[in-house]
Scaffold this motif. Structure first.
Motif, PDB file in Angstrom:
ATOM      1  N   VAL A 162       0.822  -1.206  -0.064  1.00 25.37           N
ATOM      2  CA  VAL A 162       0.139  -0.032  -0.006  1.00 25.37           C
ATOM      3  C   VAL A 162       0.908   1.364   0.124  1.00 25.37           C
ATOM      4  O   VAL A 162       1.682   1.243   0.777  1.00 25.37           O
ATOM      5  CB  VAL A 162      -0.891   0.024   1.258  1.00 25.37           C
ATOM      6  CG1 VAL A 162      -1.712   1.455   1.491  1.00 25.37           C
ATOM      7  CG2 VAL A 162      -1.806  -1.340   1.187  1.00 25.37           C
ATOM      8  N   ASP A 163       0.684   2.298  -1.028  1.00 29.04           N
ATOM      9  CA  ASP A 163       1.349   3.494  -0.955  1.00 29.04           C
ATOM     10  C   ASP A 163       1.215   4.048   0.564  1.00 29.04           C
ATOM     11  O   ASP A 163       0.217   4.252   1.056  1.00 29.04           O
ATOM     12  CB  ASP A 163       0.829   4.376  -2.118  1.00 29.04           C
ATOM     13  CG  ASP A 163       1.623   5.620  -2.116  1.00 29.04           C
ATOM     14  OD1 ASP A 163       1.973   6.016  -1.111  1.00 29.04           O
ATOM     15  OD2 ASP A 163       1.650   6.032  -3.380  1.00 29.04           O
ATOM     16  N   ARG A 164       2.431   4.691   1.246  1.00 25.41           N
ATOM     17  CA  ARG A 164       2.465   5.189   2.261  1.00 25.41           C
ATOM     18  C   ARG A 164       1.517   6.174   2.498  1.00 25.41           C
ATOM     19  O   ARG A 164       1.239   6.781   3.636  1.00 25.41           O
ATOM     20  CB  ARG A 164       4.006   5.150   2.772  1.00 25.41           C
ATOM     21  CG  ARG A 164       4.480   4.040   3.020  1.00 25.41           C
ATOM     22  CD  ARG A 164       6.049   4.483   3.514  1.00 25.41           C
ATOM     23  NE  ARG A 164       6.903   3.190   3.635  1.00 25.41           N
ATOM     24  CZ  ARG A 164       6.926   2.449   4.593  1.00 25.41           C
ATOM     25  NH1 ARG A 164       6.145   2.651   5.821  1.00 25.41           N
ATOM     26  NH2 ARG A 164       7.829   1.392   4.466  1.00 25.41           N
ATOM     27  N   ASP A 167     -11.027  -7.018   2.137  1.00 29.93           N
ATOM     28  CA  ASP A 167     -11.500  -7.800   1.197  1.00 29.93           C
ATOM     29  C   ASP A 167     -10.768  -9.025   1.201  1.00 29.93           C
ATOM     30  O   ASP A 167     -10.946 -10.009   0.844  1.00 29.93           O
ATOM     31  CB  ASP A 167     -10.664  -6.937  -0.073  1.00 29.93           C
ATOM     32  CG  ASP A 167     -11.798  -5.748  -0.457  1.00 29.93           C
ATOM     33  OD1 ASP A 167     -12.679  -5.619  -0.030  1.00 29.93           O
ATOM     34  OD2 ASP A 167     -11.109  -4.956  -1.168  1.00 29.93           O
ATOM     35  N   ALA A 168      -9.442  -9.181   2.054  1.00 30.21           N
ATOM     36  CA  ALA A 168      -8.700 -10.414   2.342  1.00 30.21           C
ATOM     37  C   ALA A 168      -9.515 -11.438   3.061  1.00 30.21           C
ATOM     38  O   ALA A 168      -9.319 -12.601   2.835  1.00 30.21           O
ATOM     39  CB  ALA A 168      -7.441 -10.285   2.712  1.00 30.21           C
ATOM     40  N   ILE A 169     -10.484 -10.904   3.787  1.00 33.95           N
ATOM     41  CA  ILE A 169     -11.311 -11.585   4.641  1.00 33.95           C
ATOM     42  C   ILE A 169     -12.524 -11.982   4.019  1.00 33.95           C
ATOM     43  O   ILE A 169     -12.866 -13.147   3.938  1.00 33.95           O
ATOM     44  CB  ILE A 169     -11.644 -10.963   6.030  1.00 33.95           C
ATOM     45  CG1 ILE A 169     -10.602 -10.634   6.786  1.00 33.95           C
ATOM     46  CG2 ILE A 169     -13.011 -11.754   6.729  1.00 33.95           C
ATOM     47  CD1 ILE A 169     -10.738  -9.708   8.208  1.00 33.95           C
ATOM     48  N   ALA A 215      -7.725  -0.372  11.510  1.00 32.41           N
ATOM     49  CA  ALA A 215      -8.627  -1.176  10.597  1.00 32.41           C
ATOM     50  C   ALA A 215      -9.058  -2.270  11.339  1.00 32.41           C
ATOM     51  O   ALA A 215     -10.132  -2.747  11.008  1.00 32.41           O
ATOM     52  CB  ALA A 215      -7.485  -1.647   9.188  1.00 32.41           C
ATOM     53  N   LEU A 216      -8.180  -3.001  12.212  1.00 34.08           N
ATOM     54  CA  LEU A 216      -8.774  -4.094  12.885  1.00 34.08           C
ATOM     55  C   LEU A 216      -9.823  -3.649  13.898  1.00 34.08           C
ATOM     56  O   LEU A 216     -10.876  -4.494  13.926  1.00 34.08           O
ATOM     57  CB  LEU A 216      -7.707  -4.767  13.727  1.00 34.08           C
ATOM     58  CG  LEU A 216      -6.467  -5.538  12.844  1.00 34.08           C
ATOM     59  CD1 LEU A 216      -5.407  -5.832  13.679  1.00 34.08           C
ATOM     60  CD2 LEU A 216      -6.975  -6.562  12.095  1.00 34.08           C
ATOM     61  N   VAL A 253      -6.077   0.873   3.850  1.00 29.81           N
ATOM     62  CA  VAL A 253      -5.455  -0.275   4.785  1.00 29.81           C
ATOM     63  C   VAL A 253      -6.699  -1.223   5.100  1.00 29.81           C
ATOM     64  O   VAL A 253      -6.683  -2.297   5.148  1.00 29.81           O
ATOM     65  CB  VAL A 253      -4.639  -0.038   5.839  1.00 29.81           C
ATOM     66  CG1 VAL A 253      -4.460  -1.146   6.789  1.00 29.81           C
ATOM     67  CG2 VAL A 253      -3.354   0.859   5.399  1.00 29.81           C
ATOM     68  N   TYR A 254      -7.860  -0.557   5.684  1.00 26.96           N
ATOM     69  CA  TYR A 254      -8.986  -1.076   6.157  1.00 26.96           C
ATOM     70  C   TYR A 254      -9.707  -1.906   4.923  1.00 26.96           C
ATOM     71  O   TYR A 254     -10.010  -3.207   5.071  1.00 26.96           O
ATOM     72  CB  TYR A 254     -10.144  -0.150   6.497  1.00 26.96           C
ATOM     73  CG  TYR A 254     -11.443  -0.520   6.563  1.00 26.96           C
ATOM     74  CD1 TYR A 254     -11.879  -1.436   7.805  1.00 26.96           C
ATOM     75  CD2 TYR A 254     -12.399  -0.613   5.766  1.00 26.96           C
ATOM     76  CE1 TYR A 254     -13.114  -2.019   7.681  1.00 26.96           C
ATOM     77  CE2 TYR A 254     -13.713  -0.784   5.852  1.00 26.96           C
ATOM     78  CZ  TYR A 254     -14.029  -1.626   6.968  1.00 26.96           C
ATOM     79  OH  TYR A 254     -15.368  -2.183   6.759  1.00 26.96           O
TER      80      TYR A 254
END
Length: 217
Positions: free
Chosen positions: A10-12, A25-27, A57-58, A19-20
């Motif tokens: 991810v671009d800083r 999406d990965a979940i 994000a978590l 990030v969220y």
């Protein structure tokens, strides 16, 4: 499942929302499986960011019900809870009903065509058994009335509860979804014709009839 290796960082300079969305999406797509422990350090290294946006994000994912956080212990991907999905479905169905009712007869021709194009992509993905492409096309289609309405509270509600629906939906996408193509077409026609009650009722039904053991909408 271990943290994936490689992949674009991810671009800083991007906002914490990116990030969220990457973690969400990965979940949803199963990269992180139910019950898998998520460590903020590992996730930060994977995404190429500091731990702070990962922790934020978590917390958001916990509010959506996609992860379970035990203070001082661990954060794990939640299992698919039938009651939680049912509760989220009721809320999501109502939000889409409101959005469609508000825009019926007011969408411009470009938006109507974008909905038709999304449904064509949905049909192709369902026919080929591509669950990820089908979910993306379905989301693109339903997002158009929501965006056109411009109700930020409604959008925030969907942002919170829609991922639970999407994850449950994906687990069943090997089932026949062809009937959904026809119902999408009916929805688009009703919106285009300005039949607000009919379009709203169909939009509600498309989402409200969704359960974890039925074919996708």
């Amino acid at each position: 499942m271990p943290i994936p290796s490689g992949g674009p960082a991810v671009d800083r300079t991007l906002l914490r929302d990116d990030v969220y969305r990457r973690l969400r999406d990965a979940i949803v797509d199963g990269t992180f499986a139910p019950g898998e422990q998520l460590k903020d350090g590992d996730l930060a290294e994977w995404l190429g960011v500091s731990r702070t946006p990962v922790r934020e994000a978590l917390l958001r994912l916990g509010e959506s019900g996609l992860v379970v956080a035990l203070p001082g212990r661990s954060t794990t991907v939640s299992t698919i809870d039938v009651q939680a999905v049912s509760d989220a479905r009721d809320v999501v169905a109502t939000m889409h009903e409101l959005a469609v009712r508000g825009v019926a007869g007011h969408l411009n021709p470009e938006d109507i065509q974008r909905m038709r194009d999304a449904n064509d992509r949905f049909a192709t993905a369902v026919a080929s058994g591509d669950a990820d492409a089908a979910l993306t096309a379905d989301e693109d289609l339903h997002r158009i009335p929501v965006t056109a309405l411009g109700n930020r509270a409604l959008e925030a509600t969907l942002e919170r509860f829609d991922p639970l629906i999407r994850r449950a939906e994906r687990t069943r996408f090997k089932a026949d979804g062809q009937s959904s193509v026809a119902r999408h077409n009916d929805l688009i026609t009703l919106i285009e014709s300005g039949d607000a009650p009919g379009a709203a009722a169909l939009a509600f039904d498309l989402w409200h009839t969704l359960t974890t053991d039925e074919t996708p909408k």
